[in-house]
Design a protein around this motif. Structure first.
Motif, short mmCIF file in Angstrom:
data_model
loop_
_atom_site.label_atom_id
_atom_site.label_comp_id
_atom_site.label_asym_id
_atom_site.label_seq_id
_atom_site.Cartn_x
_atom_site.Cartn_y
_atom_site.Cartn_z
N UNK A 130 13.75 -3.45 -8.79
CA UNK A 130 12.76 -2.84 -9.69
C UNK A 130 12.87 -3.39 -11.11
N UNK A 131 11.91 -3.00 -11.94
CA UNK A 131 11.88 -3.41 -13.33
C UNK A 131 11.70 -2.19 -14.24
N UNK A 132 12.22 -2.30 -15.46
CA UNK A 132 11.98 -1.28 -16.48
C UNK A 132 10.71 -1.59 -17.25
N UNK A 133 10.18 -2.79 -17.07
CA UNK A 133 8.99 -3.23 -17.79
C UNK A 133 7.79 -2.36 -17.42
N UNK A 134 6.96 -2.02 -18.40
CA UNK A 134 5.74 -1.25 -18.14
C UNK A 134 4.52 -1.90 -18.77
N UNK A 135 4.69 -3.09 -19.34
CA UNK A 135 3.57 -3.87 -19.86
C UNK A 135 3.46 -5.12 -19.01
N UNK A 136 2.27 -5.35 -18.42
CA UNK A 136 2.10 -6.45 -17.49
C UNK A 136 0.92 -7.31 -17.90
N UNK A 137 1.03 -8.59 -17.62
CA UNK A 137 -0.07 -9.51 -17.92
C UNK A 137 -1.09 -9.45 -16.79
N UNK A 138 -2.32 -9.88 -17.04
CA UNK A 138 -3.35 -9.84 -15.99
C UNK A 138 -3.00 -10.65 -14.75
N UNK A 139 -2.13 -11.67 -14.87
CA UNK A 139 -1.78 -12.47 -13.71
C UNK A 139 -0.56 -11.92 -12.95
N UNK A 140 -0.04 -10.77 -13.38
CA UNK A 140 1.09 -10.14 -12.69
C UNK A 140 0.62 -9.39 -11.45
N UNK A 141 1.46 -9.38 -10.44
CA UNK A 141 1.26 -8.53 -9.29
C UNK A 141 2.26 -7.38 -9.42
N UNK A 142 1.76 -6.16 -9.45
CA UNK A 142 2.61 -4.99 -9.65
C UNK A 142 2.64 -4.18 -8.36
N UNK A 143 3.85 -3.84 -7.92
CA UNK A 143 4.04 -3.04 -6.71
C UNK A 143 4.80 -1.78 -7.10
N UNK A 144 4.40 -0.65 -6.54
CA UNK A 144 5.08 0.61 -6.81
C UNK A 144 5.60 1.21 -5.51
N UNK A 145 6.68 1.95 -5.64
CA UNK A 145 7.35 2.51 -4.48
C UNK A 145 7.80 3.92 -4.82
N UNK A 146 7.60 4.84 -3.89
CA UNK A 146 8.13 6.20 -4.03
C UNK A 146 8.43 6.74 -2.65
N UNK A 165 -3.84 4.49 -10.16
CA UNK A 165 -3.19 3.73 -11.21
C UNK A 165 -4.17 3.65 -12.36
N UNK A 166 -3.73 4.16 -13.52
CA UNK A 166 -4.59 4.19 -14.69
C UNK A 166 -4.17 3.14 -15.71
N UNK A 167 -5.14 2.54 -16.36
CA UNK A 167 -4.88 1.57 -17.41
C UNK A 167 -5.19 2.17 -18.77
N UNK A 168 -5.41 1.31 -19.73
CA UNK A 168 -5.74 1.75 -21.08
C UNK A 168 -6.99 2.63 -21.05
N UNK A 169 -6.97 3.69 -21.84
CA UNK A 169 -8.11 4.60 -21.89
C UNK A 169 -8.32 5.36 -20.59
N UNK A 170 -7.28 5.47 -19.78
CA UNK A 170 -7.34 6.15 -18.49
C UNK A 170 -8.35 5.56 -17.51
N UNK A 171 -8.64 4.28 -17.67
CA UNK A 171 -9.51 3.59 -16.72
C UNK A 171 -8.78 3.49 -15.38
N UNK A 172 -9.46 3.83 -14.28
CA UNK A 172 -8.86 3.76 -12.95
C UNK A 172 -8.81 2.29 -12.52
N UNK A 173 -7.61 1.76 -12.37
CA UNK A 173 -7.41 0.37 -11.97
C UNK A 173 -7.32 0.23 -10.45
N UNK A 174 -6.78 1.28 -9.83
CA UNK A 174 -6.61 1.27 -8.38
C UNK A 174 -6.54 2.71 -7.91
#
Length: 179
Positions: A130-146, A165-174
Motif C-alpha cells: 500500500x501507499x500513504x500517498x493520496x494525491x495522484x496524477x491522471x496517468x496513475x492507476x489507483x486500486x483500493x482494498x478493504x 470514489x469522489x474527486x475534487x468538489x465531490x465529483x463522482x469519479x467511480x
C-alpha cells in the motif's frame, strides 16, 4: 504500518543509481505506557538515477496487536544522512471477531508506485504494497482494498456494497455496487 518519508537526495544520485539503507522500528504502547509489541526492519530503497532535491519513499513494517487502544511510535534511521526521525500516533485496533458486522479501513495502492521497502513486508496480509500517498496524477492507476467482517456466531449473510470514489468538489469519479 506504512510510513511516508521525505529526504534530500545525495549528490551522487544525480549521476548514478543509489540505494539508501534505512532502518525502521515500530513499537506499540498501551494508554498506561506498557509496551505491547515492536518490529524492526531495514529497507533498501533504490533511488532513481537523476534524482535531485527532495524525494519520497515509504517504509513498511507489520505490527501484530490484539484489539485495543495503542500509541504507535515509528522511528527511522538513515545511515547515509546519519539522521533519525520519529512520529507518534494513537490507534484503535478493532475487535473484528466480536462485532456482528464491521469493515476495515481502506488501503490504497498506486501505479506507478513510489519506492518502498522492505519488499514483501506485508505478504500474506495484503495483495500488494500500500501507499500513504493520496494525491495522484491522471496517468496513475489507483486500486483500493478493504475487508468486511461478520463476527459473532450468526450465519454469514450477503452484504450489499456501494462504493463511490469522489474527486475534487465531490465529483463522482467511480461508482460500483456489488454484493
Amino acid at each position: 504500518l506504512i510510513l511516508g518519508v521525505r529526504q534530500k537526495a545525495r549528490d551522487d544520485s544525480a549521476s548514478a543509481r543509489v540505494v539508501e539503507d534505512v532502518e525502521v522500528q515500530a513499537t506499540a504502547f498501551t494508554p498506561e505506557g506498557a509496551s505491547r509489541g515492536s518490529s524492526r526492519a531495514t529497507a533498501h530503497i533504490a533511488v532513481r538515477q537523476g534524482t535531485s532535491g527532495e524525494f519520497g519513499y515509504e517504509l513498511v513494517t507489520p505490527l501484530h496487536l490484539p484489539p485495543g487502544r495503542y500509541e504507535i511510535r515509528l522511528a527511522t534511521y538513515s545511515g547515509t544522512l546519519e539522521k533519525t526521525g520519529s512520529v507518534y500516533t494513537d490507534v484503535v485496533v478493532p475487535d473484528f471477531a466480536s462485532a456482528a458486522f464491521s469493515m476495515s479501513g481502506v488501503v490504497v495502492q498506486s501505479t506507478p508506485a513510489i519506492p518502498s521497502g522492505p519488499k514483501d513486508a506485508l505478504a500474506g496480509l495484503l495483495p500488494w504494497s500500500p501507499t500513504t500517498n493520496r494525491d495522484f496524477s491522471p496517468d496513475s492507476t489507483v486500486t483500493m482494498f478493504l475487508r468486511l467482517y461478520q463476527g459473532g456466531k450468526a450465519k454469514l449473510a450477503a452484504v450489499p456494497l456501494n462504493v463511490k470514489v469522489l474527486g475534487l468538489g465531490d465529483a463522482v469519479l467511480s461508482e460500483k455496487t456489488d454484493t
